[in-house]
Design a protein around this motif. Structure first.
Motif, mmCIF file in Angstrom:
data_model
loop_
_atom_site.group_PDB
_atom_site.id
_atom_site.type_symbol
_atom_site.label_atom_id
_atom_site.label_comp_id
_atom_site.label_asym_id
_atom_site.label_seq_id
_atom_site.Cartn_x
_atom_site.Cartn_y
_atom_site.Cartn_z
ATOM 1 N N PHE A 148 0.839 -1.200 0.000
ATOM 2 C CA PHE A 148 0.000 0.000 0.000
ATOM 3 C C PHE A 148 0.874 1.250 0.000
ATOM 4 C CE2 PHE A 148 -2.471 3.339 2.248
ATOM 5 C CZ PHE A 148 -3.420 3.530 1.268
ATOM 6 N N TYR A 149 1.961 1.210 0.756
ATOM 7 C CA TYR A 149 2.875 2.352 0.736
ATOM 8 C C TYR A 149 3.391 2.581 -0.687
ATOM 9 C CZ TYR A 149 6.883 5.332 1.243
ATOM 10 O OH TYR A 149 7.763 6.369 1.069
ATOM 11 N N ALA A 150 3.829 1.508 -1.344
ATOM 12 C CA ALA A 150 4.343 1.634 -2.709
ATOM 13 C C ALA A 150 3.260 2.177 -3.639
ATOM 14 C CB ALA A 150 4.838 0.278 -3.210
ATOM 15 N N LEU A 151 2.064 1.647 -3.522
ATOM 16 C CA LEU A 151 0.945 2.090 -4.350
ATOM 17 C C LEU A 151 0.689 3.581 -4.159
ATOM 18 C CD1 LEU A 151 -1.676 1.419 -6.043
ATOM 19 C CD2 LEU A 151 -2.800 1.056 -3.843
ATOM 20 N N ARG A 152 0.585 4.003 -2.910
ATOM 21 C CA ARG A 152 0.271 5.401 -2.640
ATOM 22 C C ARG A 152 1.396 6.326 -3.066
ATOM 23 N NH1 ARG A 152 -1.946 7.813 3.033
ATOM 24 N NH2 ARG A 152 0.173 8.548 3.289
ATOM 25 N N GLU A 153 2.612 5.912 -2.824
ATOM 26 C CA GLU A 153 3.756 6.733 -3.214
ATOM 27 C C GLU A 153 3.776 6.956 -4.719
ATOM 28 O OE1 GLU A 153 7.109 9.066 -2.553
ATOM 29 O OE2 GLU A 153 5.737 8.185 -1.086
ATOM 30 N N LEU A 154 3.533 5.901 -5.478
ATOM 31 C CA LEU A 154 3.579 6.009 -6.938
ATOM 32 C C LEU A 154 2.404 6.819 -7.481
ATOM 33 C CD1 LEU A 154 4.798 2.422 -7.871
ATOM 34 C CD2 LEU A 154 6.139 4.539 -7.742
ATOM 35 N N ILE A 155 1.223 6.658 -6.895
ATOM 36 C CA ILE A 155 0.071 7.472 -7.318
ATOM 37 C C ILE A 155 0.327 8.948 -7.043
ATOM 38 C CG2 ILE A 155 -2.337 8.022 -6.781
ATOM 39 C CD1 ILE A 155 -2.843 5.049 -6.376
ATOM 40 N N GLU A 156 0.832 9.246 -5.856
ATOM 41 C CA GLU A 156 1.082 10.646 -5.509
ATOM 42 C C GLU A 156 2.177 11.240 -6.381
ATOM 43 O OE1 GLU A 156 1.803 10.597 -1.315
ATOM 44 O OE2 GLU A 156 -0.350 10.583 -0.832
ATOM 45 N N ASN A 157 3.200 10.461 -6.698
ATOM 46 C CA ASN A 157 4.259 10.961 -7.579
ATOM 47 C C ASN A 157 3.721 11.230 -8.977
ATOM 48 O OD1 ASN A 157 6.150 10.886 -5.578
ATOM 49 N ND2 ASN A 157 7.065 8.946 -6.201
ATOM 50 N N ALA A 158 2.846 10.336 -9.469
ATOM 51 C CA ALA A 158 2.257 10.538 -10.795
ATOM 52 C C ALA A 158 1.388 11.785 -10.814
ATOM 53 C CB ALA A 158 1.446 9.301 -11.189
ATOM 54 N N LEU B 88 12.923 11.029 -0.646
ATOM 55 C CA LEU B 88 13.031 9.975 0.361
ATOM 56 C C LEU B 88 11.927 8.933 0.196
ATOM 57 C CD1 LEU B 88 14.430 8.899 2.852
ATOM 58 C CD2 LEU B 88 13.086 10.479 4.239
ATOM 59 N N GLY B 89 10.767 9.363 -0.320
ATOM 60 C CA GLY B 89 9.665 8.423 -0.501
ATOM 61 C C GLY B 89 10.028 7.247 -1.389
ATOM 62 N N ILE B 90 10.725 7.516 -2.503
ATOM 63 C CA ILE B 90 11.130 6.447 -3.409
ATOM 64 C C ILE B 90 12.174 5.550 -2.752
ATOM 65 C CG2 ILE B 90 12.415 5.971 -5.535
ATOM 66 C CD1 ILE B 90 9.582 6.587 -6.127
ATOM 67 N N VAL B 91 13.091 6.158 -2.003
ATOM 68 C CA VAL B 91 14.107 5.369 -1.306
ATOM 69 C C VAL B 91 13.441 4.419 -0.316
ATOM 70 C CG1 VAL B 91 16.051 5.479 0.301
ATOM 71 C CG2 VAL B 91 15.918 7.094 -1.598
ATOM 72 N N MET B 92 12.443 4.919 0.431
ATOM 73 C CA MET B 92 11.730 4.070 1.379
ATOM 74 C C MET B 92 11.010 2.947 0.648
ATOM 75 S SD MET B 92 12.168 5.024 4.540
ATOM 76 C CE MET B 92 10.718 4.592 5.489
ATOM 77 N N LEU B 93 10.466 3.246 -0.519
ATOM 78 C CA LEU B 93 9.785 2.217 -1.310
ATOM 79 C C LEU B 93 10.747 1.074 -1.630
ATOM 80 C CD1 LEU B 93 7.468 2.903 -4.361
ATOM 81 C CD2 LEU B 93 9.182 1.115 -4.444
ATOM 82 N N VAL B 94 11.932 1.430 -2.100
ATOM 83 C CA VAL B 94 12.924 0.411 -2.455
ATOM 84 C C VAL B 94 13.329 -0.399 -1.219
ATOM 85 C CG1 VAL B 94 15.266 0.029 -3.314
ATOM 86 C CG2 VAL B 94 13.770 1.676 -4.455
ATOM 87 N N LEU B 95 13.511 0.281 -0.088
ATOM 88 C CA LEU B 95 13.890 -0.419 1.138
ATOM 89 C C LEU B 95 12.785 -1.361 1.606
ATOM 90 C CD1 LEU B 95 15.688 2.419 3.143
ATOM 91 C CD2 LEU B 95 16.737 0.392 2.122
ATOM 92 N N MET B 96 11.538 -0.935 1.459
ATOM 93 C CA MET B 96 10.426 -1.802 1.844
ATOM 94 C C MET B 96 10.393 -3.066 0.986
ATOM 95 S SD MET B 96 7.165 0.577 2.749
ATOM 96 C CE MET B 96 7.201 1.693 4.154
ATOM 97 N N LEU B 97 10.596 -2.891 -0.308
ATOM 98 C CA LEU B 97 10.614 -4.056 -1.189
ATOM 99 C C LEU B 97 11.788 -4.969 -0.855
ATOM 100 C CD1 LEU B 97 9.692 -2.439 -4.638
ATOM 101 C CD2 LEU B 97 8.187 -3.551 -2.983
ATOM 102 N N ARG B 98 12.933 -4.354 -0.556
ATOM 103 C CA ARG B 98 14.104 -5.166 -0.214
ATOM 104 C C ARG B 98 13.864 -5.951 1.070
ATOM 105 N NH1 ARG B 98 19.463 -2.148 1.281
ATOM 106 N NH2 ARG B 98 18.970 -1.050 -0.646
ATOM 107 N N LYS B 99 13.128 -5.340 1.995
ATOM 108 C CA LYS B 99 12.901 -5.997 3.274
ATOM 109 C C LYS B 99 12.117 -7.292 3.121
ATOM 110 C CE LYS B 99 11.397 -5.271 8.002
ATOM 111 N NZ LYS B 99 10.905 -4.338 9.010
#
Length: 493
Positions: free
Chosen positions: A54-64, A174-185
């Motif tokens: 959901f974080y990834a989804l929201r981050e990408l929608i807001e960036n778009a 930072l939002g994109i960086v957090m997205l990548v870290l969440m996926l890596r986790k």
């Protein structure tokens, strides 16, 4: 964006793609899209990873959406997005100008035909979340995003990411960086996320394997928290003596009074509590004996638990004045709420439970204060509960840490469950619902007052229980609590 939920469910059941297109994409739309995400994840048995996706989804929608708003803003100001000088000039004022007039700019999005499309799709091996906006990513934007993505590969933990100063003027910070870290986790590498221009549009995609996801810990704080929990000392002997006296049915009343009087700090805290909103007494109680009579032995027991805890935590971790002031304010608010809504069964325990609700924060903040302050500011900016980010970053969060401490000290179960669920009242044991919801609401209102929460984050169950269905009703209750708190403070002075 109107959702035909029955049609959506049918598509999910048949593993068919679902497309959702919108121009404005308000918070309510993102919440609705999140519900669809949850349905998909349940279907493919990945619901335990909802927060990350959901974080990834929201981050990408807001960036778009920001990318679309940027086009409108640059056009309105006769700036060329592909001109480096114009780009730098425009970005200096973009955020302040656009978000102070967001309604006007959202209408311009629709007039310009600029949309954001969310697509969910499943095949035999992967679940795909794709966000498309119908403007082509500019070279400058692509460069900035790739820079963030490349830098994110070097971070070994969330703490390290927060320690690095990143440009937050655009969505790809930072939002994109957090997205990548969440996926890596959860075991996904850099290739799980992509963003690129394609046929006049920008397409961002997260590709999620349907099997073999494993949560990894990206922080050494988890181990340090465990170590610290094992080293916390027991209560002082005179506090333990008092607890034993109160549990003795044959103890003389004056013996308890005398023992309390021997500890000036405890005596002062007892008088402070009985003069608070917990009892609604509009005169000042001055003697220990009168305070004990008003509170009762159960109330005294719980106060002693709270007092002994605060004493240990202050001696071990320092004053943390701002945090304890917050806890005291929440205790007074919760006590007042209990009286306003005639929750008589919790009168004796609500103050002490509230005073201890953030017990776990004392420990985690002591271990890494700068990191957790940044984490909470970031969660406020993203409008996501800070405990969710804490769980992501360190594998647990302060409410769980506090509950573990409470269990180690053998707190009354009601206090322990209040600490554990003060952010998650819907999950608490049913018999403690009134207590936990009251403390949750008091904590929420203080956070709302300090800009750490927004009105739309109030639990629907709590909203219904206390009839706080509008922002105005929340603000009205908050104002009454603040006035009462300030009035009590003057009385106690």
């Amino acid at each position: 964006m109107a959702l035909d939920i029955r049609r959506v469910i049918d598509s999910i059941e048949r593993y068919e793609p679902v497309d959702l297109t919108a121009y404005k994409v308000p918070a309510s739309s993102i919440a609705g899209i999140g519900k669809i995400l949850e349905l998909y994840l349940r279907k493919i048995k990945l619901q335990n990873y909802y927060f990350q996706f959901f974080y990834a989804l929201r981050e990408l929608i807001e960036n778009a959406k920001k990318a679309n708003l940027k086009r409108v803003y640059f056009k309105q100001n006769n700036l060329d997005l592909n001109n480096p000088e114009h780009y730098e000039q425009g970005m200096q004022s973009f955020k302040g100008e656009v978000y102070s007039r967001i309604g006007e700019y959202e209408n311009l999005l629709k007039e310009s035909g600029l949309y954001v499309r969310t697509t969910f799709a499943v095949d035999d091996t992967h679940f795909y979340i794709t966000i498309t906006n119908n403007v082509h990513i500019s070279p400058a934007e692509e460069e900035r995003i790739n820079e963030r993505l490349n830098r994110s590969q070097g971070f070994s933990s969330v703490e390290e990411a927060f320690q690095t100063v990143l440009d937050s003027s655009e969505g790809a910070g930072l939002g994109i960086v957090m997205l990548v870290l969440m996926l890596r986790k959860i075991g996904l590498d850099r290739n799980a996320f992509s963003i690129q221009g394609f046929n006049g549009a920008t397409v961002a995609r997260v590709s999620i394997p349907r099997h073999d996801l494993v949560v990894r810990h990206l922080s050494d704080l988890t181990g340090r928290i465990r170590e610290e929990l094992q080293q916390i000392p027991q209560f002082p002997e005179h506090i333990l003596t008092l607890q034993r006296l109160i549990e003795d049915p044959e103890v003389a009343f004056n013996r308890i009074e005398h023992t309390i009087s021997m500890d000036p700090g405890l005596a002062a805290e007892l008088l402070r509590m009985v003069n608070s909103a917990a009892f609604g007494i509009h005169r000042r109680v001055k003697t220990i004996s009168e305070a004990i009579s008003l509170m009762g032995l159960k109330g005294i027991r719980d106060l002693i638990t709270a007092y002994g805890t605060v004493k240990i935590m202050v001696e071990r971790y320092g004053e943390m004045e701002e945090l304890w002031n917050h806890c005291y304010r929440v205790a007074v608010y919760a006590s007042s709420i209990a009286r306003r809504y005639s929750l008589r069964k919790i009168y004796e325990i609500v103050y002490s439970s509230s005073l201890l609700h953030d017990l776990g924060r004392v420990l985690v903040d002591f271990l890494s204060p700068e990191f957790f302050n940044k984490l909470r500011r970031f969660s406020t900016e993203k409008k996501i509960p800070p405990e969710e980010f804490e769980r992501f970053a360190i594998g647990t969060h302060h409410a769980e840490v506090g509950a573990l401490m409470a269990e180690g000290w053998e707190y009354p179960e009601a206090i322990t469950e209040t600490i554990r669920h003060h952010h998650t009242p819907d999950a608490c044991p049913k018999k403690y619902t009134d207590l936990v919801q009251t403390v949750y609401l008091a904590n929420f209102l203080d956070d709302l007052d300090r800009g750490r929460a927004s009105a739309d984050q109030l639990s629907p169950e709590v909203m219904n229980r206390f009839s706080l269905h509008s922002t105005d009703s929340q603000q009205e209750l908050l104002q009454k609590l603040k006035e009462e708190f300030e009035g009590l403070s003057k009385v106690q002075d």
